[in-house]
Design an enzyme around this catalytic site. Structure first.
Site, PDB file in Angstrom:
ATOM      1  N   LYS A  79       0.836  -1.201   0.000  1.00  0.00           N
ATOM      2  CA  LYS A  79       0.000   0.000   0.000  1.00  0.00           C
ATOM      3  C   LYS A  79       0.873   1.254   0.000  1.00  0.00           C
ATOM      4  O   LYS A  79       2.042   1.217   0.392  1.00  0.00           O
ATOM      5  CB  LYS A  79      -0.919   0.004   1.232  1.00  0.00           C
ATOM      6  N   ASP A  80       0.284   2.367  -0.412  1.00  0.00           N
ATOM      7  CA  ASP A  80       0.997   3.630  -0.529  1.00  0.00           C
ATOM      8  C   ASP A  80       1.660   4.026   0.787  1.00  0.00           C
ATOM      9  O   ASP A  80       1.163   3.722   1.867  1.00  0.00           O
ATOM     10  CB  ASP A  80       0.022   4.745  -0.928  1.00  0.00           C
TER      11      ASP A  80
END
Length: 648
Positions: A251-252
């Site tokens: 995930k970011d």
């Protein structure tokens, strides 16, 4: 463009050419109505390299979309200015699991059923004092080089029964620690030391309750941390090997994200205790399962995004959002794929595919603007005299890639291949995947310029039946996660290459839309379109001194099988709303943790100075939300450019 001109272009059809050009092209709202400007993109040769070549990589100030093949749009609406991720809290990501359920952090406590352990009621009822818990948590989080024993002093140390309770509780809650009673200054105290990892693994094996699933699955909520860094920190705090953790996707970093993680034979309450220990991370929704998560075992991600300081009229914004909802966006690999410094990661990948390891190492160690600290001196030293011993002086462990390379060069100054091979496998593949992504983006832009948004003879598609078959064998289709699984050393899905695309011909081309068409992420085990597209790949590679065969690398771990990726993606569950606000620091969206803490919904000023656009949408795995946002904004989505738009 005037209507007459557009009509003339459509009637004459797209020009037939095998050459790769630099088009600036837009595609109108309807898939069969194209507007392309084939004039070259303005080249800023003083600060960037527009086209890859065999020559030395030129200096760049920062990487732009045009440098990595991102050139076209779906719609022809005017763009607007807006800031992406002015605050990391403006970007909220929730994983969507393999069953289509949105992953949310809804509780931090261990469920009573999940936390049952083999122990008696007396032990369960005894609680360690808070200061002792903090001491033991700190000890368990230390690395082996830092660890020193902890000593617990009690007023009633002559009470053997009390000491026994301490030993039992430490043994239960901290399998990685050993406790014993010793005499210190003529007083009995409890000495606690760290165990070796091998002993700890054996202990878990012996104590794990019969009938319980071997994996604890939980929701990891993190802020402003990438997934790998978060897992490394968790493993360090718990004194365990990071490889016992598994996840479905990364995930970011600059975001608030929630995703599921599995960990092998770890009691949920060990994770629960970290909620008060670790910053910017929270853990919850624990359960025990029989199988671990695997890369790609999720349907995608749900995004809640706030674009700040939006310009443009509300009607145009609504039209742009409606186009995104109904027509989708070009499924480019986003700017994150190519790094955030002046050295694009795909340049390093290109050097590796050419077996030019000296060039790859020099790019990794090359000075870059914006950095601070010892790494600046390190890079300057390397550029000045190529002395690994001097460059290593004072270099901290956080610069792991550079330090690993320099330590190997210290042993053999000229063995650049070995030096590159010493860095982490995922990092090496990151560089190679970036080069594949650059090729894919460039070919996707040329495909849309030449043929618009309609399937043509020779295109590739993957049918629903093939996608269902692929899900049965354990992966989701059309993502680079497939490629990573295929490449992984312990992959259980080596039969992934049974997935073969369908080549469109004059009999079936009318049965499909652009939403079905895929382009290969180039590799040695993919099928290429039976039209001009294959030639475009070959032309781009030839310009870099490579061929399609270059992906079958002589070093097996660097070979790239390839994958398939849809050209156009239509987001799901799209919603949006415009707001006004005055305070540039106010949070405009709630995360899972905010809701757990019962924070009030953000209030918006009716006559606020600034305008924000709040967007919600769901995207499949490996799709970049920034590429969807670019369809609305029509501006460069690179972090370096976005930082110039921030309101402070």
């Amino acid at each position: 463009m005037e209507p007459e001109t557009k009509k003339a272009r459509l009637e004459s059809g797209p020009p037939e050419t095998d050459a790769i050009t630099n088009p600036t092209c837009r595609v109108d709202n309807q898939y069969d109505d194209i507007s392309c400007d084939s004039s070259p993109v303005t080249k800023e040769t003083d600060n960037k390299e527009v086209r890859s070549s065999n020559s030395q990589t030129e200096d760049v100030k920062f990487v732009k979309e045009t440098d990595v093949g991102i050139l076209c749009y779906i719609n022809d609406l005017p763009g607007c200015h807006g800031v992406i991720k002015q605050r990391y809290s403006d970007f909220i990501v929730n994983e969507v699991d393999v069953n289509g359920k949105v992953v949310e952090l809804t509780k931090l406590e261990v469920d009573k059923i999940s936390e049952e352990k083999v122990q008696d009621e007396e032990e369960e009822s005894f609680k360690l004092p808070e200061d002792v818990m903090k001491t033991l948590l700190a000890l368990s989080s230390e690395s082996e080089s830092e660890m020193a024993p902890a000593f617990i002093n009690l007023e009633s140390m002559d009470d053997k029964e009390l000491r026994t309770k301490y030993h039992q509780t430490i043994k239960s809650k901290f399998p990685g620690l050993d406790s014993s009673t010793v005499t210190q200054d003529e007083k009995k105290v409890i000495k606690v030391v760290k165990k070796a990892n091998t002993k700890m693994k054996n202990r878990w094996k012996n104590e794990w309750p019969a009938g319980r699933g071997n994996y604890c699955q939980f929701v990891l909520y993190k802020e402003n941390r990438d997934t790998m860094s978060a897992i490394n920190d968790i493993a360090r705090f718990l004194s365990v090997n990071r490889n016992i953790f598994q996840y479905a996707g990364t995930k970011d970093k600059r975001a608030k994200t929630s995703q599921e993680i599995t960990v092998y034979r770890m009691f949920a309450e060990r994770l629960e205790e970290l909620n008060t220990r670790m910053k910017y991370m929270h853990f919850g929704n624990y359960r025990y399962v029989n199988e671990p998560l695997r890369l790609g075992k999720c349907q995608g991600n749900k995004f809640t995004i706030v674009l700040r300081n939006i310009t443009g009229d509300d009607e145009t914004l609504d039209k742009s959002m409606m186009s995104l909802k109904e027509k989708g966006f070009i499924n480019y690999f986003g700017m994150q794929r190519f790094g955030t410094t002046s050295i694009p990661t795909h340049h390093i990948g290109r050097a590796v595919l050419k077996n030019d390891y000296e060039e790859a190492v020099n790019l990794i160690l090359k000075p870059r603007p914006g950095e601070t600290g010892k790494i600046v001196e390190c890079r300057q030293c390397w550029e000045r005299n190529k002395d690994p011993v001097e460059a290593l002086i004072g270099l901290p462990n956080q610069n792991a890639i550079e330090k690993t390379i320099l330590k190997e060069l210290k042993s053999n100054k000229h063995n650049f291949c070995n030096a590159f091979q010493k860095i982490a496998r995922n990092t090496k593949l990151m560089y190679l995947h970036a080069y594949q992504s650059y090729l894919w983006n460039s070919v996707a832009s040329q495909r849309i310029k030449q043929h618009g948004l309609q399937p043509v003879i020779g295109d590739l598609v993957l049918t629903e039946e093939i996608q269902e078959l692929h899900e049965i064998i354990g992966d989701l289709v059309l993502t680079e996660e497939i490629q990573e699984l295929h490449e992984s050393e312990d992959s259980e899905n080596k039969d992934i290459n049974i997935i073969q695309p369908i080549v469109l011909d004059d009999k079936n081309v009318s049965q499909y839309s652009i939403l079905d068409v895929v382009l290969p992420l180039p590799g040695h085990d993919v099928t290429y379109p039976e039209n001009q597209v294959r030639k475009w790949y070959e032309t781009l590679l030839a310009g870099d001194g490579l061929t399609l065969d270059s992906f079958k690398h002589k070093i097996k771990s660097l070979s790239l099988p390839g994958a398939y990726r849809k050209i156009v993606i239509k987001p799901g569950d799209v919603g949006w709303k415009l707001y006004r606000y005055n305070d540039v620091n106010v949070e405009l969206a709630l995360s899972d943790l905010d809701r757990l803490q019962k924070k009030a919904e953000p209030s918006f000023e009716q006559d606020g100075q600034f305008k924000a656009l709040k967007i919600e949408m769901t995207l499949p795995s490996s799709c970049y939300a920034t590429m969807a946002l670019r369809e609305v904004l029509k501006i460069d989505t690179s972090a370096s450019y976005q930082s110039t738009l921030n309101v402070t």
